[in-house]
Design a protein around this motif. Structure first.
Motif, short mmCIF file in Angstrom:
data_model
loop_
_atom_site.label_atom_id
_atom_site.label_comp_id
_atom_site.label_asym_id
_atom_site.label_seq_id
_atom_site.Cartn_x
_atom_site.Cartn_y
_atom_site.Cartn_z
N LEU A 59 -0.10 3.54 -5.34
CA LEU A 59 -0.12 3.25 -3.91
C LEU A 59 0.03 4.56 -3.15
CD1 LEU A 59 2.21 0.12 -3.85
CD2 LEU A 59 -0.24 0.26 -4.37
N GLN A 77 -7.16 -5.12 -2.05
CA GLN A 77 -6.68 -4.56 -3.31
C GLN A 77 -7.69 -4.77 -4.44
OE1 GLN A 77 -4.14 -2.64 -3.96
NE2 GLN A 77 -3.65 -2.61 -1.80
N HIS A 107 -2.07 2.24 1.71
CA HIS A 107 -0.67 2.14 2.13
C HIS A 107 -0.28 0.74 2.56
CE1 HIS A 107 -2.57 2.49 6.09
NE2 HIS A 107 -1.42 2.13 6.64
N LYS A 108 -1.24 -0.14 2.72
CA LYS A 108 -0.89 -1.51 3.08
C LYS A 108 -1.15 -2.41 1.89
CE LYS A 108 -1.44 -1.03 8.01
NZ LYS A 108 -2.17 -1.41 9.22
N THR A 109 -0.11 -2.75 1.18
CA THR A 109 -0.26 -3.50 -0.07
C THR A 109 0.45 -4.85 0.00
OG1 THR A 109 1.71 -2.42 -0.94
CG2 THR A 109 -0.39 -1.39 -1.42
N LYS A 110 0.79 -5.26 1.20
CA LYS A 110 1.55 -6.50 1.35
C LYS A 110 0.80 -7.68 0.77
CE LYS A 110 2.67 -9.10 5.12
NZ LYS A 110 3.03 -9.22 6.52
N VAL A 145 4.37 0.06 -10.47
CA VAL A 145 3.92 0.59 -9.19
C VAL A 145 4.34 2.05 -9.06
CG1 VAL A 145 4.23 0.48 -6.68
CG2 VAL A 145 3.94 -1.63 -8.00
N MET A 147 4.31 4.88 -6.25
CA MET A 147 4.13 5.10 -4.82
C MET A 147 4.19 6.59 -4.53
SD MET A 147 6.35 3.67 -1.59
CE MET A 147 5.79 3.96 0.08
N CYS A 194 6.09 -1.54 -0.16
CA CYS A 194 5.51 -0.95 -1.38
C CYS A 194 6.46 -1.06 -2.57
CB CYS A 194 5.14 0.51 -1.12
SG CYS A 194 3.72 0.72 -0.03
N CYS A 195 7.74 -0.79 -2.35
CA CYS A 195 8.71 -0.86 -3.45
C CYS A 195 8.79 -2.27 -4.02
CB CYS A 195 10.09 -0.42 -2.97
SG CYS A 195 10.24 1.35 -2.65
N ARG A 227 6.59 -4.46 -4.39
CA ARG A 227 5.41 -4.93 -5.14
C ARG A 227 5.67 -4.93 -6.64
NH1 ARG A 227 4.27 -7.76 -1.71
NH2 ARG A 227 6.16 -6.93 -0.78
#
Length: 642
Positions: free
Chosen positions: A318, A431, A560-563, A570, A572, A607-608, A610
């Motif tokens: 990410l 994604q 940067h947007k992985t919601k 992961v 980052m 991010c964390c 995920r």
């Protein structure tokens, strides 16, 4: 307690206490807490206890709509996107729709809804409109056609000024639930919580979401001003379990939250983060180096932690910048327009110098209202920094000279309004190909239009004919075999575009009815001529490669947007290079702008969380203060120099 509620999870039981009291409610839950599961439980129980009442459930994406419909299949349940719900409930009130659009067009504070060449729109403007007011993929206000952004403004105005509309919806739906509330536009929240209150009819409105995951600027973020214990306020129910992340990720995430929710592992032994009755421990690493090579980090994780970066489903990198991907994916020219334009950089440097002089009481350079861009540059070239920059722009590269010549005679007051940002090009990446688009895209209107051109082509190629006909004007045009043949030929000419430019394809798609040029694009071309002129000459084939990247059809996944996604491993990458809205050094040291700090904290949290097994964070060349905070967050033995 009502029979059947005893088997519901505690948070849902608490929600029903509020429902019994006729109170609106909010379910707040952190990442991986199972908010959708709670939503489904609430819907099922509401239907069981109120078999004759209709229930509306709103979410953002068609994929989410489908997921909820598959979990709850009932005739009394209407699941839709927020936009579809709003339109379905206002589209029949054509008289009020016309009056609303005219009122908004005449409101100086509203810039989104305007009718060209009309300073004041007369009350009878739409009286002779051939069709009704329509909601489509494109906007033509003068023809009574609105699109997504306009719909939110129109709906809120109607709810505010026509209380009967709230009566009608409340009569129709006893229960209204909104998923991912934090990303909902404030206009929608105002409609349901403020304007709805004008109606004395009874209804229950429930919200589901997480304020820490509000990473889109056009969302409400939180319901702080609406919730509370007083009468009429939204009652909050907190869901603190975590079913996704291992213990170490949960511990790290809790240090990032600011809303009082402290997540704990789920007590459900079948939860994904449980193994043999215990929560998985997992691992979190803070890796740093004075070498900015991400490949060295990947080698370390592969050799020491057993990560497999060839398995893109299990392991994701990410990254907060797309520049590293542009060359590999084939959209470098477009990336350079939006991220490295030399003339706009010159303009930005001049504005920064003006701001610096003012802040530090330095002698200011007088800029007249009539000054051209070149005149202002000439004034600033007397300063060493600006002299060198102008020399670079004008002499080092003939292409840059061309760009400068496009703007040099324009008024500086106009040039300084030109804004370029890579989010205008790249925001809203998927994604993978099966993913749905992210919410709150900040693409500019030119890129949005190009995206619609390619998407319409894609719909036809994939034989999604009904959807293709819905978003184009072909439904009434295809009446014979010859019409179908012509349509196929038109599409094929836009698939294999060869060296056709973006401007050529825009015009051809419009002429062929594949994607009509609307007011947004016309306005963009007029108001942002420099950007349009830069982009229009780029081969459309390059945009097709960008489209594939944005749609998750390439192996590149830095975003940067992985919601909404989750992966076993992961990595980052914390990048502080030129991000206007993010600063991760300030995140660790606790300084800087409050809004930037909040954005950085939330995107870091998203991010964390995920990671289902292992999380690694790479920070290039951190200061000692950053390392000290990393040790506090990650643990001394898990902060490693590479």
């Amino acid at each position: 307690m009502v029979e059947g509620r005893l088997i519901l999870e505690p948070e849902v039981q608490e929600i029903f206490k509020h429902i019994d009291n006729g109170q609106n409610f909010l379910l707040s839950g952190g990442a991986g807490s199972g908010k959708t599961y709670s939503l489904v439980q609430v819907i099922k129980q509401v239907i069981e206890e109120n078999p004759t009442s209709k229930v509306a459930c709103m979410t953002y994406t068609n994929a989410a709509v489908k997921e909820i419909e598959e979990r709850v299949n009932h005739n009394n349940l209407n699941v839709s996107t927020i936009h579809d719900f709003l339109w379905d409930n206002i589209k029949h009130f054509q008289k009020e729709l016309k009056a609303t659009i005219i009122a908004l067009a005449n409101d100086e504070a509203i810039t989104r809804i305007k009718i060209d060449d009309l300073e004041i729109v007369p009350d009878d403007y739409f009286n002779n409109l051939e069709n009704k007011i329509q909601y489509k993929e494109y906007v033509r206000i003068r023809e009574g056609i609105i699109s997504h952004d306009e719909l939110l403004l129109v709906a809120e105005y109607m709810f505010e000024h026509y209380s009967k509309l709230s009566d009608i919806i409340k009569d129709k739906y006893r229960f209204i639930f909104i998923d991912e509330y934090q990303d909902t536009n404030k206009a929608v929240i105002e409609s349901f919580l403020t304007h709805f209150a004008q109606s004395r009819k009874r209804s229950i409105i429930g919200f589901f979401g997480d304020a820490m995951q509000s990473i889109y600027d056009d969302g409400i973020g939180n319901l702080a001003t609406y919730k509370g214990e007083e009468d009429g306020k939204v009652k909050e129910v907190k869901k603190e379990q975590n079913r996704r992340n291992p213990q170490r990720v949960i511990d790290l995430a809790n240090k990032l939250r600011t809303d009082g929710i402290n997540q704990i592992p789920s007590v459900d032994e079948s939860a994904p983060n449980m193994f043999n009755g215990e929560v998985k421990e997992g691992n979190v690493l803070f890796l740093y180096s004075d070498n900015d090579s991400v490949e060295n980090i990947k080698v370390y994780l592969t050799e020491n932690e057993g990560w497999d970066f060839n398995n893109s489903k299990d392991t994701k990198e990410l990254n907060l910048t797309h520049n590293l991907i542009a060359d590999k994916a084939g959209f470098r020219t477009l990336m350079d327009v939006y991220d490295k334009d030399p003339v706009i950089s010159l303009k930005n440097d001049i504005l920064a110098k003006i701001k610096y002089n003012k802040k530090n009481n330095r002698p200011k350079i007088e800029i007249l209202e009539t000054d051209s861009f070149e005149t202002v540059v000439d004034k600033f070239q007397l300063k060493n920094r600006s002299r060198e920059l102008k020399k670079d722009v004008l002499t080092s590269d003939p292409i840059n000279v061309t760009y400068f010549n496009m703007l040099k005679d324009r008024a500086f007051s106009d040039v300084k309004k030109i804004y370029l940002d890579k989010d205008s090009l790249l925001d809203d990446k998927k994604q993978d190909e099966d993913d749905d688009n992210k919410k709150g895209s900040r693409r500019d209107d030119l890129i949005k239009h190009l995206y619609k051109v390619q998407r319409n082509i894609h719909l036809y190629q994939n034989k999604q004919y009904n959807e293709f006909l819905r978003v184009t004007d072909y439904r009434t045009k295809v009446k014979s075999i010859e019409d179908k043949r012509n349509l196929r030929n038109n599409i094929e000419e836009l698939v294999d575009v060869g060296d056709k430019t973006i401007e050529t394809v825009i015009n051809e798609a419009n002429e062929k009815g594949i994607c009509l040029i609307d007011e947004r694009l016309e306005r963009f071309a007029n108001e942002k001529q420099y950007v349009y002129d830069r982009v229009k000459s780029v081969p459309f084939s390059e945009f097709q490669k960008l489209y594939d990247y944005l749609e998750g059809k390439t192996p590149f996944s830095t975003q940067h947007k992985t919601k909404g996604t989750e992966f076993n491993n992961v990595l980052m990458i914390l990048d502080n290079g030129g991000w206007r809205n993010y600063n991760f050094e300030n995140l660790f040291i606790g300084g800087g702008s409050e809004s930037v700090l909040e954005r950085s904290q939330k995107i870091f949290y998203v991010c964390c969380t995920r990671a289902k097994e292992n999380l690694a964070v790479f920070y290039y060349n951190p200061s000692e203060v950053v390392i000290e905070k990393a040790i506090e967050w990650f643990g001394n033995e898990r902060v490693i120099r590479i």
